[in-house]
Design a protein around this motif. Structure first.
Motif, mmCIF file in Angstrom:
data_model
loop_
_atom_site.group_PDB
_atom_site.id
_atom_site.type_symbol
_atom_site.label_atom_id
_atom_site.label_comp_id
_atom_site.label_asym_id
_atom_site.label_seq_id
_atom_site.Cartn_x
_atom_site.Cartn_y
_atom_site.Cartn_z
ATOM 1 N N ALA A 111 8.451 10.379 -23.527
ATOM 2 C CA ALA A 111 8.687 9.572 -22.286
ATOM 3 C C ALA A 111 8.528 10.369 -20.937
ATOM 4 O O ALA A 111 8.034 9.860 -19.944
ATOM 5 N N LEU A 119 14.146 11.839 -33.529
ATOM 6 C CA LEU A 119 14.563 10.456 -34.355
ATOM 7 C C LEU A 119 13.135 9.765 -35.107
ATOM 8 O O LEU A 119 13.411 8.908 -35.928
ATOM 9 N N LEU A 120 12.218 10.722 -35.328
ATOM 10 C CA LEU A 120 10.928 9.974 -35.956
ATOM 11 C C LEU A 120 11.361 9.736 -37.266
ATOM 12 O O LEU A 120 12.082 10.602 -37.873
ATOM 13 N N VAL A 179 -0.974 4.536 -26.261
ATOM 14 C CA VAL A 179 -0.136 4.016 -25.264
ATOM 15 C C VAL A 179 -0.554 3.066 -24.560
ATOM 16 O O VAL A 179 0.064 2.138 -23.637
ATOM 17 N N HIS A 201 -0.340 11.381 -28.294
ATOM 18 C CA HIS A 201 0.706 10.457 -28.714
ATOM 19 C C HIS A 201 0.353 9.735 -30.004
ATOM 20 O O HIS A 201 -0.702 9.570 -30.254
ATOM 21 N N ILE A 202 1.382 9.503 -30.599
ATOM 22 C CA ILE A 202 1.402 9.122 -31.775
ATOM 23 C C ILE A 202 0.958 7.426 -31.955
ATOM 24 O O ILE A 202 -0.187 7.294 -32.663
ATOM 25 N N SER A 203 1.429 6.779 -31.030
ATOM 26 C CA SER A 203 1.148 5.545 -30.846
ATOM 27 C C SER A 203 -0.221 5.259 -29.763
ATOM 28 O O SER A 203 -0.430 6.351 -28.846
ATOM 29 N N ARG A 214 13.578 5.424 -36.771
ATOM 30 C CA ARG A 214 13.797 4.155 -36.021
ATOM 31 C C ARG A 214 12.339 3.903 -35.749
ATOM 32 O O ARG A 214 11.387 4.652 -35.846
ATOM 33 N N GLN A 215 12.079 2.485 -35.552
ATOM 34 C CA GLN A 215 10.914 2.055 -35.058
ATOM 35 C C GLN A 215 9.714 2.554 -35.808
ATOM 36 O O GLN A 215 8.559 2.902 -35.313
ATOM 37 N N HIS A 255 5.278 10.133 -18.715
ATOM 38 C CA HIS A 255 4.895 8.948 -17.673
ATOM 39 C C HIS A 255 6.059 9.097 -16.426
ATOM 40 O O HIS A 255 5.770 8.539 -15.550
ATOM 41 N N ARG A 290 3.432 2.872 -19.714
ATOM 42 C CA ARG A 290 2.939 3.866 -20.585
ATOM 43 C C ARG A 290 1.455 4.359 -20.245
ATOM 44 O O ARG A 290 1.053 4.987 -21.053
ATOM 45 N N PRO A 338 11.516 14.107 -25.580
ATOM 46 C CA PRO A 338 12.686 13.416 -25.929
ATOM 47 C C PRO A 338 12.537 12.160 -26.870
ATOM 48 O O PRO A 338 11.570 11.498 -26.902
ATOM 49 N N ASN A 339 13.520 12.402 -27.996
ATOM 50 C CA ASN A 339 13.732 11.282 -29.033
ATOM 51 C C ASN A 339 12.866 11.332 -30.176
ATOM 52 O O ASN A 339 13.051 10.723 -31.009
ATOM 53 N N LEU A 340 11.730 12.372 -29.950
ATOM 54 C CA LEU A 340 11.005 12.768 -31.080
ATOM 55 C C LEU A 340 11.647 13.247 -32.323
ATOM 56 O O LEU A 340 11.202 13.141 -33.474
HETATM 57 O O1 CA2 Z 1 3.476 7.726 -28.858
HETATM 58 C C1 CA2 Z 1 3.907 8.740 -28.626
HETATM 59 O O2 CA2 Z 1 4.044 9.565 -29.196
HETATM 60 C C2 CA2 Z 1 4.762 8.670 -27.335
HETATM 61 O O3 CA2 Z 1 4.891 9.935 -26.730
HETATM 62 C C3 CA2 Z 1 6.227 8.408 -28.048
HETATM 63 C C4 CA2 Z 1 7.410 8.309 -26.964
HETATM 64 C C5 CA2 Z 1 7.053 7.151 -25.801
HETATM 65 O O4 CA2 Z 1 7.814 7.333 -24.731
HETATM 66 C C6 CA2 Z 1 5.600 7.343 -25.344
HETATM 67 O O5 CA2 Z 1 4.891 6.277 -24.251
HETATM 68 C C7 CA2 Z 1 4.519 7.590 -26.348
HETATM 69 C C8 CA2 Z 1 8.738 8.114 -27.243
HETATM 70 C C9 CA2 Z 1 9.315 8.912 -28.379
HETATM 71 C C10 CA2 Z 1 10.520 8.162 -29.130
HETATM 72 O O6 CA2 Z 1 10.402 8.313 -30.386
HETATM 73 C C11 CA2 Z 1 11.346 7.747 -31.134
HETATM 74 C C12 CA2 Z 1 11.151 7.810 -32.675
HETATM 75 C C13 CA2 Z 1 11.824 7.139 -33.319
HETATM 76 C C14 CA2 Z 1 12.732 6.120 -33.043
HETATM 77 C C15 CA2 Z 1 12.927 5.900 -31.308
HETATM 78 C C16 CA2 Z 1 12.099 6.826 -30.644
#
Ligand code: CA2
Length: 149
Positions: A78, A15-16, A105, A101-103, A19-20, A81, A112, A11-13
């Motif tokens: 997400a 939006l990569l 964690v 994971h891109i970041s 945002r953020q 977790h 996380r 989820p939310n990927l």
């Molecule tokens: O670091 C990662 O790849 C994560 O899997 C990314 C997840 C996060 O919940 C994990 O803890 C670590 C979040 C993905 C949300 O991606 C966004 C991208 C752009 C803007 C907002 C959210």
């Protein structure tokens, strides 16, 4: 061993890149897919690349992979977790699983630091930015070749 690899994104990927960027960088998921496809061609891997905001869709793709794939690369986002259901699905899949994971964690909030998926994954890549997907593909190519030989 099949050279088909499922690359699954949670989820939310989608939006990569929008945002953020300080956490996830400037690349979009479409950029990542393009880079993965270019590397897969070099490594002679076939890719199914998917993203969903719905847990059941990710589970359904894991079930599809059971019949066909030589490996799964997964960034569960997400769901990493929270999802025992994704873990249970991955536990029905025998070939290699690499969690990405891109970041990093482990440098982030405590919630996380725990991953259900890591209890099944054969390898975990975190904090290498979007390059982590490419490293994961190189690793699965090696693992698929090791099994074939
Ligand atoms: O670091 C990662 O790849 C994560 O899997 C990314 C997840 C996060 O919940 C994990 O803890 C670590 C979040 C993905 C949300 O991606 C966004 C991208 C752009 C803007 C907002 C959210």
């Amino acid at each position: 061993m099949s050279r088909l690899v499922y690359v699954l994104n949670g989820p939310n990927l989608n939006l990569l890149g929008r945002r953020q960027p300080h956490i996830y960088g400037h690349e979009t998921l479409a950029d990542i897919e393009r880079e993965c496809r270019a590397l897969a061609a070099e490594l002679k891997l076939e890719l199914r690349f998917h993203q969903s905001n719905r847990e059941y869709e990710i589970i359904d793709w894991i079930h599809q992979a059971r019949d066909a794939a030589g490996a799964i690369v997964i960034n569960p986002a997400a769901f990493t977790h929270t999802s025992v259901a994704i873990l249970d699905a991955l536990n029905t899949f025998d070939p290699p699983v690499i969690e990405v994971h891109i970041s990093n964690v482990h440098k982030r909030e405590a919630f996380r630091h725990h991953s259900f998926v890591s209890t099944r994954a054969d390898g975990v890549i975190a904090g290498f930015g979007t390059q982590g997907y490419l490293l994961a593909l190189r690793r699965v190519a090696t693992l698929i070749e090791d099994k074939a030989g």
